[in-house]
Design an enzyme around this catalytic site. Structure first.
Site, PDB file in Angstrom:
ATOM      1  CG  ASP A   1      -9.184  -7.631  12.689  1.00 44.33           C
ATOM      2  OD1 ASP A   1      -9.650  -7.043  12.306  1.00 44.33           O
ATOM      3  OD2 ASP A   1      -8.018  -7.843  13.086  1.00 44.33           O
TER       4      ASP A   1
ATOM      5  CG  ASP B   1      -2.332  -0.996   0.746  1.00 44.65           C
ATOM      6  OD1 ASP B   1      -2.481  -1.066  -0.705  1.00 44.65           O
ATOM      7  OD2 ASP B   1      -3.162  -0.746   1.801  1.00 44.65           O
TER       8      ASP B   1
HETATM    9  O1  LIG Z   1      -3.471   1.302   4.376  1.00 45.81           O
HETATM   10  C1  LIG Z   1      -2.960   0.017   4.593  1.00 45.81           C
HETATM   11  C2  LIG Z   1      -2.998  -0.265   6.676  1.00 45.81           C
HETATM   12  C3  LIG Z   1      -1.997  -1.007   7.199  1.00 45.81           C
HETATM   13  N1  LIG Z   1      -2.226  -1.860   6.317  1.00 45.81           N
HETATM   14  C4  LIG Z   1      -1.414  -3.286   6.548  1.00 45.81           C
HETATM   15  O2  LIG Z   1      -2.502  -4.154   8.094  1.00 45.81           O
HETATM   16  C5  LIG Z   1      -1.588  -4.569   8.918  1.00 45.81           C
HETATM   17  C6  LIG Z   1      -1.887  -4.673   9.763  1.00 45.81           C
HETATM   18  O3  LIG Z   1      -1.745  -2.794  10.852  1.00 45.81           O
HETATM   19  P1  LIG Z   1      -0.646  -2.822  11.400  1.00 45.81           P
HETATM   20  O4  LIG Z   1      -0.312  -1.305  11.831  1.00 45.81           O
HETATM   21  O5  LIG Z   1       0.320  -3.622  11.912  1.00 45.81           O
HETATM   22  O6  LIG Z   1      -1.701  -3.087  13.063  1.00 45.81           O
HETATM   23  P2  LIG Z   1      -2.186  -4.330  14.506  1.00 45.81           P
HETATM   24  O7  LIG Z   1      -2.584  -3.513  15.490  1.00 45.81           O
HETATM   25  O8  LIG Z   1      -0.417  -4.322  14.559  1.00 45.81           O
HETATM   26  O9  LIG Z   1      -2.787  -5.286  13.767  1.00 45.81           O
HETATM   27  C7  LIG Z   1      -3.805  -5.976  13.932  1.00 45.81           C
HETATM   28  O10 LIG Z   1      -4.961  -5.306  13.808  1.00 45.81           O
HETATM   29  C8  LIG Z   1      -5.213  -5.326  12.424  1.00 45.81           C
HETATM   30  C9  LIG Z   1      -6.757  -4.589  12.081  1.00 45.81           C
HETATM   31  O11 LIG Z   1      -6.627  -3.637  13.429  1.00 45.81           O
HETATM   32  C10 LIG Z   1      -5.931  -6.199  11.832  1.00 45.81           C
HETATM   33  O12 LIG Z   1      -5.834  -5.837  10.331  1.00 45.81           O
HETATM   34  C11 LIG Z   1      -4.651  -6.980  12.080  1.00 45.81           C
HETATM   35  O13 LIG Z   1      -4.507  -8.094  11.051  1.00 45.81           O
HETATM   36  C12 LIG Z   1      -3.996  -7.406  13.194  1.00 45.81           C
HETATM   37  O14 LIG Z   1      -2.839  -8.063  13.353  1.00 45.81           O
HETATM   38  C13 LIG Z   1       0.160  -4.129   8.123  1.00 45.81           C
HETATM   39  O15 LIG Z   1       0.977  -5.469   7.986  1.00 45.81           O
HETATM   40  C14 LIG Z   1      -0.130  -3.102   7.482  1.00 45.81           C
HETATM   41  O16 LIG Z   1       1.076  -3.521   7.020  1.00 45.81           O
HETATM   42  C15 LIG Z   1      -2.204  -1.958   4.827  1.00 45.81           C
HETATM   43  O17 LIG Z   1      -2.491  -3.266   4.006  1.00 45.81           O
HETATM   44  N2  LIG Z   1      -2.288  -0.670   4.295  1.00 45.81           N
END
Ligand SMILES: O=c1ccn([C@@H]2O[C@H](COP(=O)(O)OP(=O)(O)O[C@H]3O[C@H](CO)[C@@H](O)[C@H](O)[C@H]3O)[C@@H](O)[C@H]2O)c(=O)[nH]1
Ligand SMILES: [Mn+2]
Length: 634
Positions: free
Chosen positions: A348, A119
């Protein structure tokens, strides 16, 4: 006899049991009484919800040998989706380690395709993936031959270097290749762009037009390894899995729906290339920690008895960077499901719920050896931000037509509806918690008793609820492999989340409902500067940085506890006063426990000199504001 004789010779004052006695209108403490009772009622109801996940725990085990006996030749095709969004907070070298770990699964390569959604639309990430494609020709045969675990090269080499495995020639050769590749990638990242001489070597770079940026670019799809091509082989001549880079089109005025949008784009792209029967989704920091995870999942999907009704298998979110006493409480056993519903920062949860409400079953699989390991946030600000996003998204679900009690009614068991609501109502715990953290200490300061006197039988339910709750949570934490100190830390971080993340989630949701604010997704940073990392390793809370409203709330609350404890003690010890010591004992104990719990915050405010200490502006503001309150009230 004078008139004095009419003044009574004794006084009767009723103890303030919550149930027993409501101060009448105009009497001191009436509002405190009402508010605390409401908060207690709410805590009680919330506690009932939390029991749902304790009713009937299940433990699952897979039989991979049987899977292989019966289905080795008909294993379904699998598309693995890896999402990344920003090369600065999600370093490309980390991303490709995740990619390599899933490419090297113990699974037939011709049935495996790996897609990276970027992204950030970054040529740096694309370049790193190109490098990974080349390195995979060495890494996959090596890791399969030596049954390497885990199959993230960075983690594997870091772990085996210490155990002295280094003598092996093949090991050294592959490690050298890895190190060189990592260097090249990190050089490019440092430079901020891919060097021209590298760009000339691959036509793919021509897709990056000048002027394109992470928010505004056309779509780019490039097949780096085509598994359908018989020439796509590793150095030993075995077939390689398909590897695809994708950056979906993004335009500033067009909502892109964050990860859910990326996942849906991946579904469309993959259906035209490998069209796998099963999709596996990992975040870019979630490397595969077990090469058998895909086979484990297949044991559920292919099971003759129950497989047909299972829609998804969920592995718990675990982290490889949690310290022994887990200062930020990362190891919570949240059950997150994968999915693709739009319009919500916790796609999710909402998708998992929708799938279940359509009659599908899901499987929560928590193997001994964790299937996936990610990176937990390492600064307090990151933790607060992440929990704000989660609790806000979950509250939005609760308030929408996806509310588990509405959508799930008659479709999923009540226990499951309740389980979802534990998370959906996280944000709303903020208000009663704040009341409970502010009012009793304040009343102590003012000399108003809000709990029953310890000499009264009414204190028994309070003492019982308090002890039972915390002894049980300590027991649960120990049972889950934690430490007592970890439990203590968890109590602190719970209060911090409730009074900052959840509070802001409440406020923002309210603004959103009135149409003022817009949904956003703050990506959790996966990089920490080395000094801050060191502090994290030594379990010091990282406050550092500039003024933040969350830290200000935290500092004010904790200072408030300290001031109330000191002045309250003074009043009780020197003030004499009506009723004496006993009616205040519970308030004193509560204040004392809070002050004990807050110790690291006081240290951050007054003692620490390092960069992770509480910003001076926060400390100063909170001192001034708390002092003003005390002067007004005392
Ligand atoms: O515009 C975006 C924003 C995020 N992501 C991806 O989404 C994932 C999760 O983002 P992260 O910032 O790591 O959030 P976390 O809070 O660690 O993620 C948890 O919470 C998210 C929901 O808020 C779920 O989507 C994830 O699976 C879960 O691991 C990462 O691989 C990002 O690269 C995208 O692809 N596009
Ligand atoms: Mn993450």
């Amino acid at each position: 006899m004078g008139r004095e004789a009419c003044v009574p010779l004794f006084e009767t004052k009723q103890g303030r049991g919550r149930v027993a006695y409501l101060p009448s209108v105009g009497e001191e403490g009436r509002w405190a009484w009402i508010t605390l009772s409401a908060a207690e009622l709410w805590f009680g109801l919330y506690w009932v919800l939390t029991q749902s996940v304790r009713w009937g725990p299940v433990y699952r085990r897979t039989f991979r040998d049987r899977l292989s006996e019966r289905y080795e030749d008909e294993l379904p095709t699998v598309d693995v989706f890896v999402c990344t969004a920003d090369p600065l907070v999600e370093p490309p070298s980390m991303v490709i380690n995740t990619v390599l770990s899933v490419m090297a699964y113990d699974y037939p390569s011709e049935k495996l395709a790996v897609y990276l959604s970027d992204d950030g639309g970054s040529e740096l990430t694309f370049y790193a993936l190109l490098e990974a494609a080349r390195f995979s020709r060495h890494w996959i045969p090596f890791s399969k031959k030596h049954h390497v675990e885990p199959r993230s090269p960075a983690v594997y080499f870091a772990e085996t270097a210490v155990s002295g495995d280094g003598g092996d020639d093949e090991w050294s050769m592959v490690k050298r290749l890895y190190d060189e590749m990592e260097n090249r990638i990190e050089e490019a990242v440092k430079l901020g762009r891919v060097p021209d001489e590298i760009k000339e070597q691959h036509g793919g770079f021509s897709k990056w037009r000048s002027g394109a940026n992470s928010r505004d670019h056309q779509s780019i799809v490039q097949i780096l390894i085509d598994g359908r091509d018989p020439k796509s082989v590793d150095i030993k001549g075995s077939q390689l899995p398909t590897l695809v880079y994708m950056a979906r089109e993004k335009r500033p005025n067009h909502p892109h729906n964050f990860k859910a949008g990326a996942m849906n784009a991946l579904i469309r792209v993959s259906s035209a290339i490998s069209d796998g029967a099963i999709i596996l989704n990992v975040d870019c920091d979630m490397y595969s920690n077990s090469s058998k995870s895909v086979r484990d999942a297949m044991c559920f999907f292919l099971d003759e008895g129950k497989g047909h009704e299972i829609a998804y298998v969920q592995f718990p979110q675990k982290f490889n960077n949690v310290t022994k006493n887990d200062i930020y409480g990362s190891s919570m056993t949240t059950i997150h499901e994968m999915g693709l519903k739009y319009g919500c920062p916790v796609e999710d949860v909402i998708t998992g719920l929708s799938i279940q409400c359509r009659g599908w079953k899901s499987v929560y699989y928590n193997p001994k050896r964790p299937g996936f390991l990610g990176i937990a946030p390492t600064t307090l600000a990151q933790v607060i931000l992440q929990h704000k996003r989660w609790s806000e998204g979950d509250l939005q679900i609760f308030l929408s037509r996806y509310c588990p009690f509405v959508l799930g009614r008659g479709k999923i068991p009540l226990g499951l509806q309740m389980g979802y609501c534990i998370y959906c109502l996280w944000a709303s715990t903020s208000i009663p918690t704040l009341c409970y953290l502010i009012i009793p200490p304040l009343c102590l300061l003012k000399g108003t008793s809000v709990f029953p006197s310890v000499s009264s039988a009414w204190c028994v339910p309070f003492v019982y609820a308090f002890i039972a709750k915390y002894v049980y949570s300590a027991f649960e934490s120990l049972q889950g492999g934690g430490t007592i100190k970890g439990w203590w830390n968890d109590m602190r971080i719970t209060l911090i989340k409730r009074t900052t993340s959840y509070l802001f989630a409440m406020i923002d949701t309210t603004l959103k409902l009135s149409g003022i604010d817009n949904s956003s997704f703050a990506i959790t940073s996966k990089v920490t500067d080395p000094e801050a990392s060191e502090r994290y390793e030594s379990e010091l809370i990282e406050f550092g940085g500039s003024f933040s409203p969350s830290f200000a709330i935290l500092a004010m609350l904790d200072l408030h506890h300290l001031v109330c404890l000191v002045f309250g003690l003074k009043r009780v010890v020197f003030g004499g006063g009506v009723g004496g010591f006993e009616p205040f004992l519970m308030q004193l104990i509560m204040c004392g426990v809070l002050v004990g719990l807050n110790m690291p915050v006081y240290e951050g405010m007054f003692l620490r000199k390092d960069k992770g200490a509480m910003p001076g502006s926060v400390t100063l503001t909170s001192i001034v504001l708390v002092m003003v309150c005390v002067l007004v009230l005392y």
